[in-house]
Design a protein around this motif. Structure first.
Motif, PDB file in Angstrom:
ATOM      1  N   LEU A 107       0.818  -1.228   0.000  1.00  0.00           N
ATOM      2  CA  LEU A 107       0.000   0.000   0.000  1.00  0.00           C
ATOM      3  C   LEU A 107       0.851   1.278   0.000  1.00  0.00           C
ATOM      4  CD1 LEU A 107      -2.650   1.557   0.158  1.00  0.00           C
ATOM      5  CD2 LEU A 107      -2.720   1.093   2.615  1.00  0.00           C
ATOM      6  N   ASP A 108       1.757   1.392   0.966  1.00  0.00           N
ATOM      7  CA  ASP A 108       2.559   2.624   1.035  1.00  0.00           C
ATOM      8  C   ASP A 108       3.509   2.713  -0.161  1.00  0.00           C
ATOM      9  OD1 ASP A 108       1.225   3.227   3.327  1.00  0.00           O
ATOM     10  OD2 ASP A 108       2.917   2.924   4.694  1.00  0.00           O
ATOM     11  N   ALA A 109       4.029   1.564  -0.608  1.00  0.00           N
ATOM     12  CA  ALA A 109       4.946   1.583  -1.765  1.00  0.00           C
ATOM     13  C   ALA A 109       4.209   2.088  -3.007  1.00  0.00           C
ATOM     14  CB  ALA A 109       5.521   0.191  -2.001  1.00  0.00           C
ATOM     15  N   ILE A 110       2.973   1.638  -3.192  1.00  0.00           N
ATOM     16  CA  ILE A 110       2.199   2.102  -4.361  1.00  0.00           C
ATOM     17  C   ILE A 110       1.838   3.582  -4.200  1.00  0.00           C
ATOM     18  CG2 ILE A 110      -0.022   1.844  -5.559  1.00  0.00           C
ATOM     19  CD1 ILE A 110       0.336  -1.232  -5.152  1.00  0.00           C
ATOM     20  N   ILE A 128      10.529  12.543  -5.967  1.00  0.00           N
ATOM     21  CA  ILE A 128      11.782  11.851  -6.270  1.00  0.00           C
ATOM     22  C   ILE A 128      11.417  10.678  -7.178  1.00  0.00           C
ATOM     23  CG2 ILE A 128      13.828  10.708  -5.317  1.00  0.00           C
ATOM     24  CD1 ILE A 128      13.250  12.219  -2.670  1.00  0.00           C
ATOM     25  N   GLN A 129      11.482  10.963  -8.471  1.00  0.00           N
ATOM     26  CA  GLN A 129      10.998  10.031  -9.496  1.00  0.00           C
ATOM     27  C   GLN A 129      11.618   8.629  -9.362  1.00  0.00           C
ATOM     28  OE1 GLN A 129       9.147  11.083 -12.528  1.00  0.00           O
ATOM     29  NE2 GLN A 129       9.157   9.029 -13.392  1.00  0.00           N
ATOM     30  N   ALA A 130      12.945   8.571  -9.241  1.00  0.00           N
ATOM     31  CA  ALA A 130      13.631   7.271  -9.221  1.00  0.00           C
ATOM     32  C   ALA A 130      13.191   6.437  -8.023  1.00  0.00           C
ATOM     33  CB  ALA A 130      15.145   7.479  -9.192  1.00  0.00           C
ATOM     34  N   TRP A 131      13.013   7.103  -6.884  1.00  0.00           N
ATOM     35  CA  TRP A 131      12.565   6.386  -5.684  1.00  0.00           C
ATOM     36  C   TRP A 131      11.142   5.869  -5.887  1.00  0.00           C
ATOM     37  CZ3 TRP A 131       9.108   7.740  -1.434  1.00  0.00           C
ATOM     38  CH2 TRP A 131       9.190   6.832  -0.369  1.00  0.00           C
ATOM     39  N   GLY A 132      10.304   6.696  -6.517  1.00  0.00           N
ATOM     40  CA  GLY A 132       8.937   6.274  -6.818  1.00  0.00           C
ATOM     41  C   GLY A 132       8.921   5.009  -7.668  1.00  0.00           C
ATOM     42  N   GLU A 133       9.784   4.977  -8.682  1.00  0.00           N
ATOM     43  CA  GLU A 133       9.853   3.794  -9.569  1.00  0.00           C
ATOM     44  C   GLU A 133      10.323   2.562  -8.793  1.00  0.00           C
ATOM     45  OE1 GLU A 133       8.637   3.627 -12.482  1.00  0.00           O
ATOM     46  OE2 GLU A 133       8.526   5.709 -13.165  1.00  0.00           O
ATOM     47  N   LYS A 134      11.293   2.755  -7.902  1.00  0.00           N
ATOM     48  CA  LYS A 134      11.788   1.638  -7.072  1.00  0.00           C
ATOM     49  C   LYS A 134      10.672   1.109  -6.174  1.00  0.00           C
ATOM     50  CE  LYS A 134      15.947   0.482  -7.952  1.00  0.00           C
ATOM     51  NZ  LYS A 134      16.086  -0.832  -8.537  1.00  0.00           N
ATOM     52  N   GLN A 135       9.855   2.017  -5.681  1.00  0.00           N
ATOM     53  CA  GLN A 135       8.747   1.616  -4.811  1.00  0.00           C
ATOM     54  C   GLN A 135       7.742   0.747  -5.577  1.00  0.00           C
ATOM     55  OE1 GLN A 135       7.847   2.922  -1.145  1.00  0.00           O
ATOM     56  NE2 GLN A 135       9.867   2.113  -1.545  1.00  0.00           N
ATOM     57  N   ILE A 140       5.501  -4.741  -6.601  1.00  0.00           N
ATOM     58  CA  ILE A 140       5.246  -5.893  -7.480  1.00  0.00           C
ATOM     59  C   ILE A 140       5.947  -7.138  -6.930  1.00  0.00           C
ATOM     60  CG2 ILE A 140       5.637  -6.830  -9.797  1.00  0.00           C
ATOM     61  CD1 ILE A 140       5.137  -3.901 -10.826  1.00  0.00           C
ATOM     62  N   ALA A 141       7.173  -6.972  -6.441  1.00  0.00           N
ATOM     63  CA  ALA A 141       7.887  -8.121  -5.851  1.00  0.00           C
ATOM     64  C   ALA A 141       7.101  -8.668  -4.658  1.00  0.00           C
ATOM     65  CB  ALA A 141       9.287  -7.697  -5.410  1.00  0.00           C
ATOM     66  N   CYS A 178      -3.413   3.261 -10.331  1.00  0.00           N
ATOM     67  CA  CYS A 178      -2.223   3.727 -11.071  1.00  0.00           C
ATOM     68  C   CYS A 178      -1.597   2.602 -11.900  1.00  0.00           C
ATOM     69  CB  CYS A 178      -1.228   4.474 -10.189  1.00  0.00           C
ATOM     70  SG  CYS A 178      -0.932   3.857  -8.576  1.00  0.00           S
ATOM     71  N   GLN A 179      -2.450   1.754 -12.434  1.00  0.00           N
ATOM     72  CA  GLN A 179      -2.046   0.711 -13.402  1.00  0.00           C
ATOM     73  C   GLN A 179      -1.005  -0.269 -12.873  1.00  0.00           C
ATOM     74  OE1 GLN A 179      -2.256   4.161 -15.092  1.00  0.00           O
ATOM     75  NE2 GLN A 179      -4.386   3.452 -15.066  1.00  0.00           N
ATOM     76  N   ILE A 180      -1.095  -0.597 -11.594  1.00  0.00           N
ATOM     77  CA  ILE A 180      -0.285  -1.702 -11.070  1.00  0.00           C
ATOM     78  C   ILE A 180      -1.284  -2.798 -10.705  1.00  0.00           C
ATOM     79  CG2 ILE A 180       1.299  -2.481  -9.260  1.00  0.00           C
ATOM     80  CD1 ILE A 180       2.192   0.459  -8.956  1.00  0.00           C
ATOM     81  N   THR A 181      -1.252  -3.888 -11.445  1.00  0.00           N
ATOM     82  CA  THR A 181      -2.280  -4.907 -11.232  1.00  0.00           C
ATOM     83  C   THR A 181      -1.649  -6.219 -10.747  1.00  0.00           C
ATOM     84  OG1 THR A 181      -2.120  -5.408 -13.570  1.00  0.00           O
ATOM     85  CG2 THR A 181      -3.919  -3.969 -12.921  1.00  0.00           C
TER      86      THR A 181
END
Ligand code: GTS
Length: 204
Positions: A107-110, A128-135, A140-141, A178-181
């Motif tokens: 939840l918090d990562a998304i 912080i775009q890169a951190w957002g992508e890592k989250q 997903i993991a 946000c399109q993470i399924t």
């Protein structure tokens, strides 16, 4: 008692599910806070919750409680046997552990992905775009990890529906937004999600 929320947002939904599961929905007055318009950052709301987030539970004596887990804990002990947060020492610890894992890593990562790597609410203080992508990768993991957990047990924290299931549902709802399924191969997680949708509280 009052619950300040923005209906249909993922974190307020957690509280709505908990209320429905405990049969307490009718005892609450819901107050809408216009989050997209920034009402949660205005002095009137910040006086109740300096963090400026919803949901918030305000008791009749004025006590304000934030954090969905704390609000759920309150409802769980307000009426009947605690069902969402566990009774025995072991149950409580396992539920707490799983809840925290899915809260931080799904939840918090998304939410962090949404606020940092997408336009977010449109008035984000910093990104912080890169951190957002890592989250997003982290979330997903964790969905794959949850799939393995659900291959051996019916619910996120064991053999009963708990606050850990609620948090996971909210995470997936935020993900959907946000399109993470759910990954295609995560069949146990998908089956769990299908079962969750049959519970009356899902439409709370
Ligand atoms: N950990 C908090 C809880 O359990 O209540 C999270 C609360 C939270 O972040 N709420 C979001 C919020 O108010 C709403 S939601 O979209 O996540 O459901 N966000 C406003 C903001 O400005 O961050």
């Amino acid at each position: 008692m009052k619950v300040y929320e923005y209906k249909a947002f993922p974190n307020p939904w957690r509280v709505r599910i908990a209320l429905a599961e405990k049969g307490l929905t009718e005892r609450v007055e819901f107050v809408q806070v216009d989050v997209p318009q920034g009402e949660h950052k205005q002095p009137a709301f910040l006086a109740k919750n300096p963090a400026g987030t919803v949901p918030l539970l305000e008791l009749d004596n004025g006590t304000c409680i934030t954090e969905c887990t704390a609000i759920t804990e309150y409802f769980d002990h307000l009426t009947g046997e605690p069902t969402l947060t566990g009774k025995t020492a072991t149950e409580r610890a396992v539920i707490h552990m799983r809840q925290r894992q899915v809260e931080a890593n799904v939840l918090d990562a998304i939410a962090n992905y949404f606020h940092h790597a997408t336009p977010g609410l449109g008035f984000e203080a910093y990104q912080i775009q890169a951190w957002g992508e890592k989250q997003k990768e982290q979330a997903i993991a964790t969905l794959y990890r949850l799939d393995r957990v659900l291959a051996t047990q019916p619910y996120i924290a064991g053999d009963r529906f708990t606050v850990a299931d609620i948090t996971t549902l909210a995470g997936l709802a935020f993900g959907d937004f946000c399109q993470i399924t759910i990954p295609e191969t995560a069949i146990h997680l998908q089956a769990w999600h299908d079962r969750m949708q049959q519970r009356p509280s899902f439409s709370a």
